[in-house]
Design an enzyme around this catalytic site. Structure first.
Site, PDB file in Angstrom:
ATOM      1  N   ARG A  51       0.798  -1.224   0.000  1.00 27.36           N
ATOM      2  CA  ARG A  51       0.000   0.000   0.000  1.00 27.36           C
ATOM      3  C   ARG A  51       0.836   1.282   0.000  1.00 27.36           C
ATOM      4  O   ARG A  51       0.605   2.189  -0.803  1.00 27.36           O
ATOM      5  CB  ARG A  51      -0.929   0.043   1.226  1.00 27.36           C
ATOM      6  CG  ARG A  51      -2.188  -0.746   1.072  1.00 27.36           C
ATOM      7  CD  ARG A  51      -2.568  -1.350   2.387  1.00 27.36           C
ATOM      8  NE  ARG A  51      -1.597  -2.369   2.734  1.00 27.36           N
ATOM      9  CZ  ARG A  51      -1.659  -3.629   2.308  1.00 27.36           C
ATOM     10  NH1 ARG A  51      -2.676  -4.021   1.601  1.00 27.36           N
ATOM     11  NH2 ARG A  51      -0.715  -4.514   2.605  1.00 27.36           N
ATOM     12  N   THR A  52       1.785   1.380   0.905  1.00 24.21           N
ATOM     13  CA  THR A  52       2.506   2.653   1.044  1.00 24.21           C
ATOM     14  C   THR A  52       3.289   2.953  -0.226  1.00 24.21           C
ATOM     15  O   THR A  52       3.196   4.049  -0.793  1.00 24.21           O
ATOM     16  CB  THR A  52       3.435   2.604   2.275  1.00 24.21           C
ATOM     17  OG1 THR A  52       2.675   2.154   3.385  1.00 24.21           O
ATOM     18  CG2 THR A  52       4.038   3.957   2.571  1.00 24.21           C
ATOM     19  N   LYS A  79      25.633  -5.859  -3.038  1.00 25.25           N
ATOM     20  CA  LYS A  79      27.114  -5.877  -3.044  1.00 25.25           C
ATOM     21  C   LYS A  79      27.659  -5.289  -1.765  1.00 25.25           C
ATOM     22  O   LYS A  79      28.862  -5.101  -1.619  1.00 25.25           O
ATOM     23  CB  LYS A  79      27.647  -5.064  -4.235  1.00 25.25           C
ATOM     24  CG  LYS A  79      27.172  -5.530  -5.583  1.00 25.25           C
ATOM     25  CD  LYS A  79      27.683  -4.545  -6.648  1.00 25.25           C
ATOM     26  CE  LYS A  79      26.893  -4.657  -7.932  1.00 25.25           C
ATOM     27  NZ  LYS A  79      27.021  -3.455  -8.762  1.00 25.25           N
ATOM     28  N   ARG A 100      11.235   3.804   3.685  1.00 30.39           N
ATOM     29  CA  ARG A 100      10.744   2.854   4.693  1.00 30.39           C
ATOM     30  C   ARG A 100      11.934   2.021   5.172  1.00 30.39           C
ATOM     31  O   ARG A 100      12.720   1.532   4.366  1.00 30.39           O
ATOM     32  CB  ARG A 100       9.676   1.910   4.135  1.00 30.39           C
ATOM     33  CG  ARG A 100       9.360   0.796   5.125  1.00 30.39           C
ATOM     34  CD  ARG A 100       8.219  -0.072   4.722  1.00 30.39           C
ATOM     35  NE  ARG A 100       6.952   0.606   4.930  1.00 30.39           N
ATOM     36  CZ  ARG A 100       5.772  -0.016   4.846  1.00 30.39           C
ATOM     37  NH1 ARG A 100       5.706  -1.294   4.570  1.00 30.39           N
ATOM     38  NH2 ARG A 100       4.655   0.667   5.044  1.00 30.39           N
ATOM     39  N   HIS A 128       4.372   5.578  11.674  1.00 28.34           N
ATOM     40  CA  HIS A 128       3.987   5.495  10.254  1.00 28.34           C
ATOM     41  C   HIS A 128       3.082   6.709   9.995  1.00 28.34           C
ATOM     42  O   HIS A 128       1.856   6.591   9.914  1.00 28.34           O
ATOM     43  CB  HIS A 128       3.259   4.177  10.002  1.00 28.34           C
ATOM     44  CG  HIS A 128       3.098   3.801   8.564  1.00 28.34           C
ATOM     45  ND1 HIS A 128       3.251   4.702   7.526  1.00 28.34           N
ATOM     46  CD2 HIS A 128       2.796   2.614   7.977  1.00 28.34           C
ATOM     47  CE1 HIS A 128       3.047   4.075   6.380  1.00 28.34           C
ATOM     48  NE2 HIS A 128       2.771   2.801   6.629  1.00 28.34           N
TER      49      HIS A 128
HETATM   50  N1   CP Z   1      -0.534  -0.071   5.689  1.00 30.70           N
HETATM   51  C1   CP Z   1       0.697  -0.321   5.216  1.00 30.70           C
HETATM   52  O1   CP Z   1       1.705   0.297   5.642  1.00 30.70           O
HETATM   53  O2   CP Z   1       0.762  -1.304   4.279  1.00 30.70           O
HETATM   54  P1   CP Z   1       2.064  -1.743   3.486  1.00 30.70           P
HETATM   55  O3   CP Z   1       2.994  -2.391   4.488  1.00 30.70           O
HETATM   56  O4   CP Z   1       1.605  -2.693   2.428  1.00 30.70           O
HETATM   57  O5   CP Z   1       2.708  -0.493   2.932  1.00 30.70           O
END
Ligand code: CP
Length: 294
Positions: A51-52, A79, A100, A128
């Site tokens: 999603r993100t 590497k 992330r 988040h």
């Molecule tokens: N909600 C969320 O962070 O989903 P993902 O881990 O798929 O990005």
């Protein structure tokens, strides 16, 4: 007040910052605008995402911009290149970066290395913040307000970064009551416990929901990848939904594993897929504000 130079934590936002993003996201949801034409976003993901990552990509395309993407597999990380060098390189090819990380607490360091505005796409088990804004937008659309809410958080409240960010946001609005329902070993971090209006063990899930009558229930996955031997499981099913008020909304940032039975998807109160779809207009609003397009 949010300086728009980075988006790393709920602590950067005032109530009016949140309201401004929600307002712009509502406008962009109705009619996308090419506010970032010619700009490039770097999606740098050191941990899996559906999603993100993809909603940031869709958001940038809808704003008229372009995206470059990094995942470790197939890159020079294999590497031995460091995360910081990878960030530095990819940021030099872009105007804004989404990062992330599976490690908590390195976002400030990454922001310095990047030299362009950085958005956290998830900071280990810490925070988040763009999911938080997506959740706030969804609550506002579905329930009509961000004040005077009773919200029950269920599941892994220790490692659940979406929970940590959303609880902080709710504490910036008035009259909100937060109830936590978790296994003892996965309860909130100690510095967040003061936000709780009530605390229940996961074994009391049905009683807790019947007693608190929440406006929203926020379910989370038990995160096996972050567990240190702790255990905990629960299932939200139609029996559990029967004790919830008709106006209550059942949320989940996804992915779900076994904690939300698919049989409840047909219930209009169950809105994880609405949340996920709202990720696009909310992330459009975030990018546009940070790149000066709005
Ligand atoms: N909600 C969320 O962070 O989903 P993902 O881990 O798929 O990005």
């Amino acid at each position: 007040m949010w300086d728009r130079k980075s988006l790393l934590s709920a602590s950067q936002f005032s109530r009016s910052d949140v309201e401004e993003i929600i307002s712009l996201a509502s406008r962009l949801k109705q009619k996308p605008e090419r506010l970032c034409s010619g700009k490039i976003l770097a999606n740098i993901f050191f941990e899996p995402s559906t999603r993100t990552e993809k909603s940031f990509q869709a958001a940038m395309y809808r704003l008229g911009g372009s995206v470059i993407s990094h995942k470790d597999a197939g890159s020079s990380r294999e590497k031995g290149e460091t995360k910081k060098d990878t960030i530095r390189i990819l940021s030099s090819y872009a105007d804004i970066a989404v990062i992330r990380d599976n490690e908590s607490g390195r976002m400030q360091e990454y922001t310095k290395a990047a030299g362009v505005p950085v958005i956290s796409g998830g900071d280990g088990s810490n925070e988040h913040p763009t999911q938080m804004l997506t959740d706030a937008f969804t609550i506002k659309e579905e329930i009509g307000r961000l004040d005077n809410l009773k919200v029950a958080f269920i599941g892994d409240l220790k490692y659940g970064r979406t929970v940590h960010s959303l609880m902080q946001l709710l504490s910036k609005f008035s009259g909100n009551e937060i109830f936590s329902i978790a296994p003892a070993s996965l309860s909130l971090p100690s510095d967040m416990k003061s936000m709780e209006a009530g605390r229940y063990d996961i074994s009391q899930l049905r009683e807790a929901l019947a007693e608190t009558k929440p406006d929203a229930v926020y379910c989370t996955r038990i995160q096996k990848e972050r567990l240190n031997g702790e255990k905990g499981s629960y299932v939200v099913d139609s029996t559990l939904l029967s004790v919830l008020p008709p106006h209550c909304r059942i949320m989940h940032p996804l992915p779900r594993v076994n904690e939300m039975n698919v049989e409840i998807d047909a219930d209009k109160r169950v809105i994880p897929f609405v949340q996920a779809a709202n990720g696009v207009p909310v992330r459009m609003a975030i990018i546009a504000k940070m790149l000066g397009g709005a």
